[in-house]
Design an enzyme around this catalytic site. Structure first.
Site, mmCIF file in Angstrom:
data_model
loop_
_atom_site.group_PDB
_atom_site.id
_atom_site.type_symbol
_atom_site.label_atom_id
_atom_site.label_comp_id
_atom_site.label_asym_id
_atom_site.label_seq_id
_atom_site.Cartn_x
_atom_site.Cartn_y
_atom_site.Cartn_z
ATOM 1 N N TYR A 95 60.538 153.343 17.789
ATOM 2 C CA TYR A 95 61.637 152.893 18.760
ATOM 3 C C TYR A 95 62.431 154.322 18.865
ATOM 4 C CZ TYR A 95 60.932 148.114 18.622
ATOM 5 O OH TYR A 95 60.484 146.594 19.053
ATOM 6 N N GLY A 104 61.773 164.555 23.001
ATOM 7 C CA GLY A 104 60.874 164.620 21.847
ATOM 8 C C GLY A 104 61.128 163.689 20.714
ATOM 9 N N GLY A 106 60.033 160.569 19.999
ATOM 10 C CA GLY A 106 58.743 159.962 19.632
ATOM 11 C C GLY A 106 57.565 160.901 19.334
ATOM 12 N N ASN A 133 53.031 147.511 28.424
ATOM 13 C CA ASN A 133 54.205 148.675 28.283
ATOM 14 C C ASN A 133 53.033 150.025 28.739
ATOM 15 O OD1 ASN A 133 55.780 150.658 27.326
ATOM 16 N ND2 ASN A 133 56.612 149.606 25.648
ATOM 17 N N GLU A 134 53.023 150.333 29.815
ATOM 18 C CA GLU A 134 52.422 151.336 30.281
ATOM 19 C C GLU A 134 52.730 152.801 29.734
ATOM 20 O OE1 GLU A 134 49.424 150.846 31.765
ATOM 21 O OE2 GLU A 134 49.780 148.595 32.034
ATOM 22 N N ASN A 135 54.113 153.093 29.747
ATOM 23 C CA ASN A 135 54.524 154.327 29.212
ATOM 24 C C ASN A 135 54.065 154.317 27.636
ATOM 25 O OD1 ASN A 135 55.752 155.013 31.596
ATOM 26 N ND2 ASN A 135 57.612 154.177 30.891
ATOM 27 N N TYR A 140 50.492 157.158 23.407
ATOM 28 C CA TYR A 140 49.786 156.939 22.396
ATOM 29 C C TYR A 140 48.226 157.437 22.785
ATOM 30 C CZ TYR A 140 52.799 153.902 20.268
ATOM 31 O OH TYR A 140 54.295 153.220 19.644
#
Length: 176
Positions: A95, A104, A106, A133-135, A140
């Site tokens: 989160y 940066g 994440g 959750n496309e973003n 990932y």
């Protein structure tokens, strides 16, 4: 920004950040009653204090001037939300505060997660990401994660689908 291991003393701030982010991400996907039930059952300071004290879980926070910008929760062994073969660790949560998007947070937390998994001798990291959750899915994938299954995730009584993704801990594809 620095990355540090969280303590039980961080429970209230982590719960607050998570609740805000969770409501923003999932608010339109379930009823208000289901949202309140989920938040009340899972996103309290007491619940976080319990999770922070568990031996098989670790939290790392990205922090700037004492403000927590985001965090990552990693589970090992029986703390994982799904039964996995040996050598696997789960990223249960990643989160970032809305006002720290794009700086940066994440990426820094993900880098720490891979480093921690290597330190502990894990071969793979895995996680569940909401199918809509496309973003997050793109984030990932850009770090070497690929799809391998799915599982149900309940927000109150509302059944939703998380897509399961995994990455090799020593893969160079994870750094982008």
């Amino acid at each position: 920004m620095r990355i540090r291991k969280c303590t039980v003393g961080d429970a209230a701030r982590l719960a607050s950040l998570t609740e805000k982010t969770f409501r923003k991400t999932f608010g339109g996907s379930c009823s208000p009653q289901d949202m309140e039930r989920y938040v009340g059952d899972n996103l309290t300071a007491e619940k976080f204090a319990d999770e922070l004290s568990r031996e098989g879980s670790v939290f790392f926070a990205a922090e700037d001037n004492g403000n927590i910008l985001g965090y990552i929760k990693i589970n090992a062994g029986s703390e994982q939300t799904e039964k996995m073969p040996d050598g696997r660790m789960e990223i249960q949560r990643l989160y970032a505060a809305a006002d720290s998007a794009g700086v940066g947070v994440g990426s820094a937390l993900m880098t720490r997660a891979f480093g921690y998994a290597r330190e502990k001798g894990a071969e793979k990291l895995w996680l569940g990401v909401w199918e809509h959750n496309e973003n997050a899915k793109r984030f990932y994938k850009n770090r070497g994660f690929g799809f391998f299954g799915s599982h149900d995730f309940f927000v109150g009584t509302d059944r939703q689908t998380d897509l399961l993704m995994s990455a090799d801990v020593n893969s160079s594809a994870r750094i982008r």
